[in-house]
Design an enzyme around this catalytic site. Structure first.
Site, PDB file in Angstrom:
ATOM      1  N   ARG A  67       9.834   1.050 -24.182  1.00  0.00           N
ATOM      2  CA  ARG A  67       8.843   0.595 -23.212  1.00  0.00           C
ATOM      3  C   ARG A  67       7.469   1.146 -23.579  1.00  0.00           C
ATOM      4  NH1 ARG A  67      12.258  -2.415 -21.528  1.00  0.00           N
ATOM      5  NH2 ARG A  67      12.819  -2.858 -19.348  1.00  0.00           N
ATOM      6  N   TYR A  79      13.289 -11.210 -10.831  1.00  0.00           N
ATOM      7  CA  TYR A  79      12.017 -10.532 -10.547  1.00  0.00           C
ATOM      8  C   TYR A  79      10.914 -11.114 -11.435  1.00  0.00           C
ATOM      9  CZ  TYR A  79       8.568  -6.734 -11.047  1.00  0.00           C
ATOM     10  OH  TYR A  79       7.414  -5.990 -11.128  1.00  0.00           O
ATOM     11  N   LEU A 101      -0.076  -6.274  -4.151  1.00  0.00           N
ATOM     12  CA  LEU A 101       0.818  -5.419  -4.944  1.00  0.00           C
ATOM     13  C   LEU A 101       2.270  -5.500  -4.486  1.00  0.00           C
ATOM     14  CD1 LEU A 101      -1.305  -2.108  -5.040  1.00  0.00           C
ATOM     15  CD2 LEU A 101      -1.551  -4.154  -6.452  1.00  0.00           C
ATOM     16  N   GLY A 122       3.497   1.895  -1.706  1.00  0.00           N
ATOM     17  CA  GLY A 122       4.147   2.163  -2.987  1.00  0.00           C
ATOM     18  C   GLY A 122       3.287   3.065  -3.873  1.00  0.00           C
ATOM     19  N   GLU A 173      18.252  -7.015 -21.650  1.00  0.00           N
ATOM     20  CA  GLU A 173      17.029  -6.526 -22.296  1.00  0.00           C
ATOM     21  C   GLU A 173      17.295  -6.101 -23.747  1.00  0.00           C
ATOM     22  OE1 GLU A 173      15.533  -3.080 -20.263  1.00  0.00           O
ATOM     23  OE2 GLU A 173      17.216  -1.880 -20.955  1.00  0.00           O
ATOM     24  N   SER A 189       3.386  -8.643 -14.249  1.00  0.00           N
ATOM     25  CA  SER A 189       4.202  -7.633 -14.928  1.00  0.00           C
ATOM     26  C   SER A 189       4.538  -8.049 -16.353  1.00  0.00           C
ATOM     27  CB  SER A 189       5.505  -7.460 -14.144  1.00  0.00           C
ATOM     28  OG  SER A 189       6.472  -6.824 -14.927  1.00  0.00           O
ATOM     29  N   VAL A 238      13.175   5.202 -14.614  1.00  0.00           N
ATOM     30  CA  VAL A 238      13.654   6.094 -15.666  1.00  0.00           C
ATOM     31  C   VAL A 238      12.799   7.349 -15.863  1.00  0.00           C
ATOM     32  CG1 VAL A 238      12.558   4.965 -17.666  1.00  0.00           C
ATOM     33  CG2 VAL A 238      14.761   6.090 -17.922  1.00  0.00           C
ATOM     34  N   GLU A 253       7.252  -7.734 -17.551  1.00  0.00           N
ATOM     35  CA  GLU A 253       8.581  -8.349 -17.478  1.00  0.00           C
ATOM     36  C   GLU A 253       8.480  -9.875 -17.612  1.00  0.00           C
ATOM     37  OE1 GLU A 253      12.023  -7.293 -16.702  1.00  0.00           O
ATOM     38  OE2 GLU A 253      11.155  -5.592 -17.737  1.00  0.00           O
ATOM     39  N   LYS A 280      13.480   9.724 -12.979  1.00  0.00           N
ATOM     40  CA  LYS A 280      14.868  10.191 -13.051  1.00  0.00           C
ATOM     41  C   LYS A 280      14.958  11.320 -14.078  1.00  0.00           C
ATOM     42  CE  LYS A 280      19.526   8.593 -14.046  1.00  0.00           C
ATOM     43  NZ  LYS A 280      20.391   7.429 -14.321  1.00  0.00           N
ATOM     44  N   ALA A 321       6.053  -6.018  -3.884  1.00  0.00           N
ATOM     45  CA  ALA A 321       7.180  -6.541  -4.688  1.00  0.00           C
ATOM     46  C   ALA A 321       8.344  -5.580  -4.553  1.00  0.00           C
ATOM     47  CB  ALA A 321       6.801  -6.654  -6.160  1.00  0.00           C
ATOM     48  N   ILE A 376       0.828  -1.221   0.000  1.00  0.00           N
ATOM     49  CA  ILE A 376       0.000   0.000   0.000  1.00  0.00           C
ATOM     50  C   ILE A 376       0.858   1.266   0.000  1.00  0.00           C
ATOM     51  CG2 ILE A 376      -0.248   0.182   2.528  1.00  0.00           C
ATOM     52  CD1 ILE A 376      -3.219   0.939   1.997  1.00  0.00           C
TER      53      ILE A 376
END
Ligand code: GDR
Length: 330
Positions: A216, A148, A79, A12, A280, A124, A188, A126, A191, A81, A10
């Site tokens: 992405r 992950y 949620l 996050g 990736e 995800s 990213v 991912e 940032k 992680a 919660i």
């Protein structure tokens, strides 16, 4: 009847937006927060007073079962992680336990309590990893490329098994990148928005980045949590791919963010080889047709509008000296 929603993770970004959405819908919102993470509840800002916080170790199956039994939630959103992907290489086993272990313990708690609780598992993009088809949809095979993603695949299949074997109403939302002014600055988008704002205000003159050619599917967190909720309101429990369907490169992301403050990005951005990721090379982009059709869901905020919002928010934070405070969202 007031519905109770129980949320792990919660504190996050997604926990914040989901709590806000559920509170608007008059849910009783309860966050399960490990005892050693209680200080992070302050990250919820004004929402902290509107949600209930239960102090529970997510590694403790007995405590989790007791919480579920006691709260009898209509909905659970799992949620939690360690969401910064590169960190999962440092401790794959801890990643597996937090991601897969928590999902398994919660699903077992619901099953053993015999409740009709609806369960959302945060999956995800991912998980698709080394894809050979783009865009991806609910039938695309998983080929995870890091600990992950492997843990998320395991949690996903555990959820599917509980749905198939025990008839639980459990769904997986396979979410692509989703961002907001609440993203921590190691991701990213944030940032870049913080870097752009700092450069514009004369606080720095350079932005070190990793792979500019990485691509992405970036959406807005507020839109994506709406999809989570819609999945649990559907007639049938099903899994959904949630993304915008649009692919952008990191270079485009940077150019768009710098354009928000009328600066030429190429004068400020340098590539730092230490930030390149070796694992990736694949284009992860959603085909969200099923969510559009079944859930009437589609993103409301464009890539450009999202970045403008993030850059503006970081300009405001830096001007007011609250850049380290992630809250007060627009
Ligand atoms: P990601 O998010 O790993 O996709 O996971 P992140 O923002 O960290 O990276 C996105 C892409 O940008 C490239 N990149 C950089 N990334 C960071 N962090 N810093 C840089 O300087 C930089 N330069 C280029 C990365 O290589 C990558 O291609 C997010 C998380 O929210 C996960 O938890 C979630 O599961 C997935 O999205 C979907």
């Amino acid at each position: 009847m007031v519905k109770t929603a129980l949320i792990t993770g919660i504190t996050g970004q997604d926990g914040y937006y989901l709590s806000r959405l559920l509170l608007e819908k008059h849910y009783r919102v309860v966050g399960l927060v490990p005892p050693n993470r209680q200080s992070s509840v302050a990250k919820l800002g004004a929402l902290a007073d509107q949600v209930e916080i239960y102090s529970v170790a997510l590694t403790d199956p007995v405590a989790l079962a007791e919480a579920v039994e006691q709260l009898q939630p209509q909905e659970i959103y799992n949620l939690t992680a360690p969401s910064f992907v590169p960190d999962s290489w440092k401790d794959p086993l801890a990643t597996l336990d937090l991601v897969t272990g928590t999902a398994t313990r919660l699903l077992d708690a619901v099953r053993q309590a015999g409740l009709a609780t609806r369960f959302y598992q945060a999956s995800s993009s991912e998980m698709f990893g080394q894809v050979d088809q783009s865009p991806q949809d609910e039938n695309t095979p998983f080929r995870p490329m890091n600990p992950y993603a492997a843990a998320k695949v395991h949690a996903h299949w555990t959820m599917v098994h509980h749905r198939q074997r025990y008839g639980l109403f459990a769904c997986s939302g396979i979410l692509y990148n989703h961002e907001s002014p609440l993203r921590p600055p190691n991701f990213v988008t944030r940032k870049v928005s913080l870097g752009v704002a700092s450069i514009k205000l004369g606080l720095s003159d350079q932005l070190e980045m990793g792979n500019l050619d990485a691509k992405r599917d970036w959406g807005y967190a507020g839109d994506h949590v709406e999809a989570m909720w819609r999945m649990l309101q559907a007639d049938e429990p099903e899994d959904y791919v949630i993304g915008t369907g649009q692919l952008h490169s990191v270079r485009e992301l940077i150019a768009t963010a710098f354009a928000c403050v009328d600066l030429d990005w190429s004068r400020y951005v340098v590539v730092e080889p230490g930030l390149l990721r070796s694992d990736e090379h694949f284009h992860l982009v959603a085909n969200p047709s099923k969510a559009k059709q079944n859930l009437d869901w589609q993103p409301q905020i464009s890539f450009e509008a999202l970045l403008a919002k993030m850059v503006q928010r970081d300009m405001d934070r830096l001007k007011s000296g609250t850049a380290s405070s992630p809250l007060s969202v627009n």
